[in-house]
Design a protein around this motif. Structure first.
Motif, PDB file in Angstrom:
ATOM      1  N   ALA A   1      -6.885   3.883 -20.364  1.00 21.17           N
ATOM      2  CA  ALA A   1      -6.579   5.115 -21.094  1.00 21.17           C
ATOM      3  C   ALA A   1      -6.082   6.209 -20.157  1.00 21.17           C
ATOM      4  CB  ALA A   1      -7.810   5.594 -21.857  1.00 21.17           C
ATOM      5  N   ALA A   2      -6.722   6.341 -18.998  1.00 22.70           N
ATOM      6  CA  ALA A   2      -6.299   7.358 -18.025  1.00 22.70           C
ATOM      7  C   ALA A   2      -4.922   7.035 -17.460  1.00 22.70           C
ATOM      8  CB  ALA A   2      -7.320   7.468 -16.903  1.00 22.70           C
ATOM      9  N   ASP A   3      -4.700   5.752 -17.177  1.00 20.19           N
ATOM     10  CA  ASP A   3      -3.412   5.233 -16.720  1.00 20.19           C
ATOM     11  C   ASP A   3      -2.877   5.977 -15.497  1.00 20.19           C
ATOM     12  OD1 ASP A   3      -1.475   3.281 -16.858  1.00 20.19           O
ATOM     13  OD2 ASP A   3      -0.165   4.426 -18.169  1.00 20.19           O
TER      14      ASP A   3
ATOM     15  N   ASN B   1       0.800  -1.226   0.000  1.00 18.18           N
ATOM     16  CA  ASN B   1       0.000   0.000   0.000  1.00 18.18           C
ATOM     17  C   ASN B   1       0.837   1.283   0.000  1.00 18.18           C
ATOM     18  OD1 ASN B   1      -2.886   0.059  -0.316  1.00 18.18           O
ATOM     19  ND2 ASN B   1      -3.011  -1.327   1.440  1.00 18.18           N
ATOM     20  N   ILE B   2       2.040   1.199  -0.550  1.00 13.68           N
ATOM     21  CA  ILE B   2       2.893   2.379  -0.721  1.00 13.68           C
ATOM     22  C   ILE B   2       3.599   2.252  -2.065  1.00 13.68           C
ATOM     23  CG2 ILE B   2       4.884   3.689   0.143  1.00 13.68           C
ATOM     24  CD1 ILE B   2       4.188   2.598   2.947  1.00 13.68           C
ATOM     25  N   ALA B   3       3.570   3.339  -2.818  1.00 10.89           N
ATOM     26  CA  ALA B   3       4.330   3.438  -4.067  1.00 10.89           C
ATOM     27  C   ALA B   3       5.531   4.330  -3.786  1.00 10.89           C
ATOM     28  CB  ALA B   3       3.457   4.035  -5.167  1.00 10.89           C
ATOM     29  N   PRO B   4       6.725   3.773  -3.593  1.00 14.93           N
ATOM     30  CA  PRO B   4       7.830   4.550  -3.036  1.00 14.93           C
ATOM     31  C   PRO B   4       8.551   5.480  -4.005  1.00 14.93           C
ATOM     32  CG  PRO B   4       8.488   2.258  -3.321  1.00 14.93           C
ATOM     33  CD  PRO B   4       7.025   2.330  -3.651  1.00 14.93           C
ATOM     34  N   ARG B   5       8.689   5.102  -5.257  1.00 17.80           N
ATOM     35  CA  ARG B   5       9.504   5.884  -6.181  1.00 17.80           C
ATOM     36  C   ARG B   5       8.658   6.871  -6.981  1.00 17.80           C
ATOM     37  NH1 ARG B   5      13.981   2.121  -9.058  1.00 17.80           N
ATOM     38  NH2 ARG B   5      13.058   3.185 -10.846  1.00 17.80           N
ATOM     39  N   GLU B   6       9.315   7.895  -7.489  1.00 15.35           N
ATOM     40  CA  GLU B   6       8.607   8.879  -8.302  1.00 15.35           C
ATOM     41  C   GLU B   6       8.003   8.240  -9.544  1.00 15.35           C
ATOM     42  OE1 GLU B   6      10.642  12.505  -9.151  1.00 15.35           O
ATOM     43  OE2 GLU B   6      11.398  12.744  -7.099  1.00 15.35           O
TER      44      GLU B   6
ATOM     45  N   SER C   1       1.838  10.654 -11.124  1.00 18.54           N
ATOM     46  CA  SER C   1       2.283  12.034 -10.952  1.00 18.54           C
ATOM     47  C   SER C   1       2.853  12.209  -9.553  1.00 18.54           C
ATOM     48  CB  SER C   1       1.136  13.029 -11.165  1.00 18.54           C
ATOM     49  OG  SER C   1       1.554  14.351 -10.846  1.00 18.54           O
ATOM     50  N   HIS C   2       4.166  12.233  -9.469  1.00 20.44           N
ATOM     51  CA  HIS C   2       4.811  12.408  -8.168  1.00 20.44           C
ATOM     52  C   HIS C   2       4.355  13.703  -7.493  1.00 20.44           C
ATOM     53  CE1 HIS C   2       7.874  12.748  -5.108  1.00 20.44           C
ATOM     54  NE2 HIS C   2       8.378  13.831  -5.683  1.00 20.44           N
ATOM     55  N   LYS C   3       4.320  14.779  -8.219  1.00 24.77           N
ATOM     56  CA  LYS C   3       3.966  16.084  -7.654  1.00 24.77           C
ATOM     57  C   LYS C   3       2.539  16.093  -7.118  1.00 24.77           C
ATOM     58  CE  LYS C   3       3.912  21.037  -8.747  1.00 24.77           C
ATOM     59  NZ  LYS C   3       4.183  22.056  -9.808  1.00 24.77           N
ATOM     60  N   GLN C   4       1.605  15.532  -7.876  1.00 25.23           N
ATOM     61  CA  GLN C   4       0.199  15.583  -7.470  1.00 25.23           C
ATOM     62  C   GLN C   4      -0.139  14.595  -6.362  1.00 25.23           C
ATOM     63  OE1 GLN C   4      -2.798  16.257 -10.688  1.00 25.23           O
ATOM     64  NE2 GLN C   4      -1.046  15.994 -12.067  1.00 25.23           N
ATOM     65  N   LEU C   5       0.707  13.604  -6.139  1.00 23.41           N
ATOM     66  CA  LEU C   5       0.395  12.583  -5.136  1.00 23.41           C
ATOM     67  C   LEU C   5       1.214  12.710  -3.860  1.00 23.41           C
ATOM     68  CD1 LEU C   5      -0.054   9.410  -7.377  1.00 23.41           C
ATOM     69  CD2 LEU C   5      -1.815  10.836  -6.366  1.00 23.41           C
ATOM     70  N   LEU C   6       2.029  13.741  -3.766  1.00 25.55           N
ATOM     71  CA  LEU C   6       2.880  13.894  -2.579  1.00 25.55           C
ATOM     72  C   LEU C   6       2.081  14.010  -1.279  1.00 25.55           C
ATOM     73  CD1 LEU C   6       5.798  16.222  -3.706  1.00 25.55           C
ATOM     74  CD2 LEU C   6       5.994  13.939  -2.709  1.00 25.55           C
ATOM     75  N   LYS C   7       0.850  14.495  -1.365  1.00 23.05           N
ATOM     76  CA  LYS C   7       0.019  14.632  -0.169  1.00 23.05           C
ATOM     77  C   LYS C   7      -1.123  13.617  -0.149  1.00 23.05           C
ATOM     78  CE  LYS C   7       1.045  19.555   0.463  1.00 23.05           C
ATOM     79  NZ  LYS C   7       0.481  20.928   0.612  1.00 23.05           N
ATOM     80  N   ILE C   8      -1.026  12.618  -1.016  1.00 26.00           N
ATOM     81  CA  ILE C   8      -2.043  11.572  -1.095  1.00 26.00           C
ATOM     82  C   ILE C   8      -1.508  10.299  -0.439  1.00 26.00           C
ATOM     83  CG2 ILE C   8      -3.464  10.182  -2.640  1.00 26.00           C
ATOM     84  CD1 ILE C   8      -4.164  13.172  -2.624  1.00 26.00           C
ATOM     85  N   VAL C   9      -2.315   9.731   0.456  1.00 25.17           N
ATOM     86  CA  VAL C   9      -1.900   8.514   1.155  1.00 25.17           C
ATOM     87  C   VAL C   9      -1.519   7.436   0.141  1.00 25.17           C
ATOM     88  CG1 VAL C   9      -2.683   6.653   2.660  1.00 25.17           C
ATOM     89  CG2 VAL C   9      -3.277   9.022   3.205  1.00 25.17           C
TER      90      VAL C   9
END
Length: 265
Positions: free
Chosen positions: A215-217, A152-157, A162-170
């Motif tokens: 498609a959204a991926d 339940n963690i995606a560690p790498r960018e 989107s690393h930037k958009q998910l920085l505050k997403i659990v």
């Protein structure tokens, strides 16, 4: 011999029994580790699995929630002896294969929506679970072991869309990545998937909320296969995510992840 291991958050093993059977028939992994089976052990549909050659299982079940199982074509010895979950959920099971290789199957808590352990008890639970995994790694000093599961963690960018958009997403916050890294280092675990696929975007989960997930991926790599250095060095280099399975009929929101190892019989 070559040992092929697959990990898959199935999101109800009874509801999705047909696609589990389809995967086993098509891919024939030696070991299949399932998370979020959402079933008591006695209600897991073992008869159909046995007919396909998967007559060995160790599992920890729970009605409607959580639950983990290891299905195998090879004999298994249940070696589950550690409690990681302060809530007493069924989130870990371990088995030993002939020859001594151990498989640890984890389902780390998702952590809710608010990435603050003070405001959100679910997030605090997630961090506590990771700390317990790290403590175990430091104490047990595992060898000849494989650790898999929905962490339940995606560690790498490049493990998120989107690393930037998910920085505050659990699942991708800095504190979670830090704790997961500490857990990995404590047990001296090697991320076999990224050892074999070192570059590029790689996901194993796509939300049900997306109208067209493919498609959204907008994916995340939440599902992992780690190994101790002795086994990581024996990876065949064929790790992969079976992305197409996410598009099967009535799918889980996770795709299976595979790795193979050359091990002594």
């Amino acid at each position: 011999m070559t040992l092929t291991v697959c990990t898959w958050n199935i999101n109800s093993v009874r509801l999705r029994e047909p696609i589990v059977l389809d995967l086993l028939a098509r891919e024939t992994p030696d070991v299949l580790c399932l998370q979020e089976i959402k079933s008591p052990v006695e209600k897991i549909p073992t008869e159909a699995f046995t007919e396909l050659g998967y007559g060995h299982m160790v599992a920890r079940g729970q009605k409607a929630y959580n639950g983990v199982a290891i299905l195998s074509r090879l004999p298994l010895e249940d070696v589950t002896d550690h409690a990681f979950c302060r809530e007493d959920h069924a989130r870990h099971v371990a088995a030993k294969l002939p020859g001594g290789t151990e498989i640890h199957n984890f389902y780390v808590p998702a952590g809710g929506d608010v990435p603050d352990p003070v405001e959100n008890p679910k997030f605090a639970h997630k961090l506590d679970f990771l700390d317990r995994m790290a403590d175990w790694g430091r104490t047990a000093k595992p060898q000849r072991s494989i650790l898999v599961g929905d962490l339940n963690i995606a560690p790498r960018e490049d493990d998120v869309w989107s690393h930037k958009q998910l920085l505050k997403i659990v699942s991708h916050t800095p504190i979670e990545v830090e704790r997961l890294t500490a857990t990995q280092n404590a047990g001296n675990w090697v991320d076999v998937t990224r050892q074999d696929i070192p570059e590029g975007l790689l996901y194993s989960w796509w939300s049900y909320r997306a109208r067209d997930w493919d498609a959204a991926d907008k994916g995340r790599r939440l599902d992992h296969i780690w190994a101790t250095p002795d086994l990581a060095a024996r990876s065949t280099g064929q790790s992969r995510v079976a992305r197409d399975v996410r598009g099967w009929e009535k799918p889980s929101d996770h795709a299976p992840v595979f790795a193979s190892f050359d091990i002594d019989p």
